[in-house]
Design an enzyme around this catalytic site. Structure first.
Site, PDB file in Angstrom:
ATOM      1  N   CYS B 119       2.602  -6.090  -1.014  1.00  0.00           N
ATOM      2  CA  CYS B 119       2.542  -7.428  -0.415  1.00  0.00           C
ATOM      3  C   CYS B 119       1.309  -8.219  -0.881  1.00  0.00           C
ATOM      4  O   CYS B 119       1.204  -8.534  -2.046  1.00  0.00           O
ATOM      5  CB  CYS B 119       2.623  -7.335   1.108  1.00  0.00           C
ATOM      6  SG  CYS B 119       3.036  -8.904   1.872  1.00  0.00           S
ATOM      7  N   HIS B 225       7.592  -4.484   1.657  1.00  0.00           N
ATOM      8  CA  HIS B 225       6.843  -3.441   2.364  1.00  0.00           C
ATOM      9  C   HIS B 225       7.631  -2.142   2.354  1.00  0.00           C
ATOM     10  O   HIS B 225       8.492  -1.955   3.207  1.00  0.00           O
ATOM     11  CB  HIS B 225       6.605  -3.859   3.820  1.00  0.00           C
ATOM     12  CG  HIS B 225       5.612  -4.961   3.964  1.00  0.00           C
ATOM     13  ND1 HIS B 225       4.271  -4.729   4.113  1.00  0.00           N
ATOM     14  CD2 HIS B 225       5.761  -6.297   3.971  1.00  0.00           C
ATOM     15  CE1 HIS B 225       3.631  -5.877   4.206  1.00  0.00           C
ATOM     16  NE2 HIS B 225       4.519  -6.860   4.118  1.00  0.00           N
ATOM     17  N   GLU B 227       6.703   0.643   3.388  1.00  0.00           N
ATOM     18  CA  GLU B 227       6.409   1.386   4.623  1.00  0.00           C
ATOM     19  C   GLU B 227       7.218   0.868   5.806  1.00  0.00           C
ATOM     20  O   GLU B 227       7.272   1.501   6.855  1.00  0.00           O
ATOM     21  CB  GLU B 227       4.906   1.335   4.924  1.00  0.00           C
ATOM     22  CG  GLU B 227       4.380   0.048   5.538  1.00  0.00           C
ATOM     23  CD  GLU B 227       4.184  -1.103   4.547  1.00  0.00           C
ATOM     24  OE1 GLU B 227       4.640  -0.993   3.388  1.00  0.00           O
ATOM     25  OE2 GLU B 227       3.569  -2.111   4.941  1.00  0.00           O
TER      26      GLU B 227
END
Lengths: 258, 247
Positions: B119, B225, B227
């Protein structure tokens, strides 16, 4: 292509997920962490948790629950309820929440959302609003913002409040129609499209989802970027995969692999 | 506050522990792939640009040992480096300078340490960004970062949600991830590399196709992202935790 998000809403009371109609007659449904994992594995795109008794009990949000959910799921989730200060926001985000949702607090203290957006980034701050239909001349949009779970009226016009919140820096607006909440009769499409076309930030429709067709309508006519569902999946009547299959068949872009 | 624990068998402990906190025996690292002499595998760079909890939790979920750090020596010693971040570019650059992290960043990339940008971390490794009126950045990837300017007012800014990533190359980090899989994005600016050989994956938004994954050699950087991108994102992180930095 950016897909439309399906967001199960988990109202938490006494560490149990609960569901009521128009904020009343709640029944318990299960453990929030287990349900979060089940929905996340089932293909939902995001989750939202409201600690619905935190405000009334004058305590901060249940951080331990936020931490457990963050450990258990790998998709974004927002938390709301009992967020009173910047410190509360910080603790919820640090515990692993992607976003914090503020509702009553934003009305009583709008500066806090501006500050929160500045300190943590707009994408972390979600404005939740509970508008109710009204025919008073003071409300050009036809909707008045209520707070504290529909118990208090604010005198704010819903559309004006949405625009004001965008200026203050919130990253997303959840529009939860009080009239449609828990009825499963469909979203308040006029309200959603009116707000979604008036702001540049994503708008999440909430309240009234009962069938996959209601979701098709809220994305097409309601111009929503995401939709919150609760009863229709809590009861086991539909799975998220079923809902997404129907949305895809109707031409709504949805996430297909998870 | 330090909590002094109560031990029922206090007398069986060595004298020097009595009345003190019991020394913690660190368990062996949970990652069986790790066998080096350094203490941890992945450094997550902390430069006060947003919340790193979700990155740490995702790595813990795949059993990869990691440490959130802003210490240049720890970053240089790490086997792999993750450079995350959300927020504003100007402030991120200011923090990187204040914490003297620009040189360590350049070193780990130039010495071939597997490097993952996420990001804002991906955006600030470009040469510059249009954000905050134009900010010169780290310059590890040629090109700039631009703002979305959609013609349709219903195209919301930021882009928030799940979008597909078309893989442009076969890359070890895409292994086991189907082409066209969806990942979670939150951003108002997009990477625009000037050298097309850096484009590893592309995504459509706001009337254009932008480079949602860029990289070269041991550098791999995503606008989305991983994650927060469910099992597919976790697979990418797992691939990263095993990657030797070669393509």
């Amino acid at each position: 292509m950016l897909t439309k998000r399906i967001i199960p809403c988990l109202d938490v009371r006494n560490k149990k997920v609960t569901k009521g109609v128009k904020f009343q007659n709640n029944i318990d449904l299960g453990d929030p962490v287990e349900m979060a994992v089940a929905y996340s594995d089932g293909g939902c795109d995001e989750l939202v948790f409201y600690d619905i008794t935190a405000s009334a009990e004058r305590r901060p949000i249940d951080i331990e629950m936020v931490r457990e959910v963050a450990r258990a799921v790998r998709i974004p989730f927002a938390v709301g309820g009992g967020i009173e200060t910047l410190d509360d926001m910080y603790r919820a985000l640090l515990a692993g929440a992607e976003k914090v949702s503020v509702n009553s607090l934003a009305v009583t203290n709008p500066a806090i959302i501006a500050e929160g957006a500045k300190v943590f980034g707009s994408q972390c701050i979600v404005l939740g609003m509970d508008p109710v239909r009204t025919d008073g001349a003071a409300f050009p949009s036809g909707y008045e913002v209520t707070i504290r779970g529909f118990r208090e009226r604010t005198g704010l016009d819903a559309l004006e409040w949405a625009k004001r919140a965008e200026e203050l820096g919130v990253g997303e607006i959840v529009v939860n129609s009080v009239d449609a909440d828990g009825t499963r009769d469909g979203f308040e499409l006029n309200l959603t499209s009116m707000i979604s076309t008036a702001v540049r930030i994503p708008v999440v429709a909430s309240g009234g989802a009962g069938t996959p067709q209601h979701l098709v309508d809220v994305f097409n006519q309601g111009r929503a970027d995401a939709a919150i569902i609760a009863s229709m999946i809590h009861t086991g009547e539909y799975t998220i995969a079923q809902i997404k299959a129907e949305l895809a068949a109707a031409g709504v872009p949805v996430r297909k692999k998870w | 506050m330090r909590v002094i624990q109560f031990y029922p068998f206090l007398n069986s402990y060595p004298r020097r522990w009595v009345g003190r906190v019991r020394p913690v025996q660190r368990p062996p690292l949970p990652n069986p792939r790790f066998s080096g002499s350094i203490e941890y595998v992945i450094a997550i760079i902390d430069y006060n640009a947003g919340n790193l909890t979700s990155v740490r939790l995702a790595l813990e979920a795949i059993g990869a040992a990691c440490e959130v750090t802003s210490d240049p020596s720890r970053i240089l010693a790490a086997e792999r480096v993750i450079f995350p971040g959300v927020g504003a570019a100007a402030e991120a650059m200011r923090n990187l300078r204040e914490r003297q992290l620009l040189e360590p960043l350049r070193s780990v990339v130039s010495n071939g340490t597997p490097f993952l940008g996420i990001c804002l971390g991906t955006q600030v490794i470009f040469e510059s960004t249009e954000e905050d009126g134009g900010v010169p950045c780290v310059g590890l990837v040629p090109g700039t970062v631009k703002r979305f300017t959609p013609s349709d007012p219903m195209c919301k800014i930021p882009q928030m949600g799940w979008n597909t990533v078309e893989q442009r190359v076969a890359h070890p980090l895409f292994e086991g991830i189907e082409d066209g899989s969806e990942f979670y994005f939150v951003h108002s600016y997009y990477p625009a590399p000037s050298d097309a050989s850096y484009i590893l994956g592309e995504t459509d938004y706001a009337d254009l196709r932008f480079a949602s994954v860029v990289g070269k050699g041991s550098l791999f950087a995503t606008q989305f992202h991983p994650e927060r991108s469910g099992r597919i994102g976790l697979k990418l992180l797992d691939n990263f935790s095993r990657w030797d930095g070669k393509c």
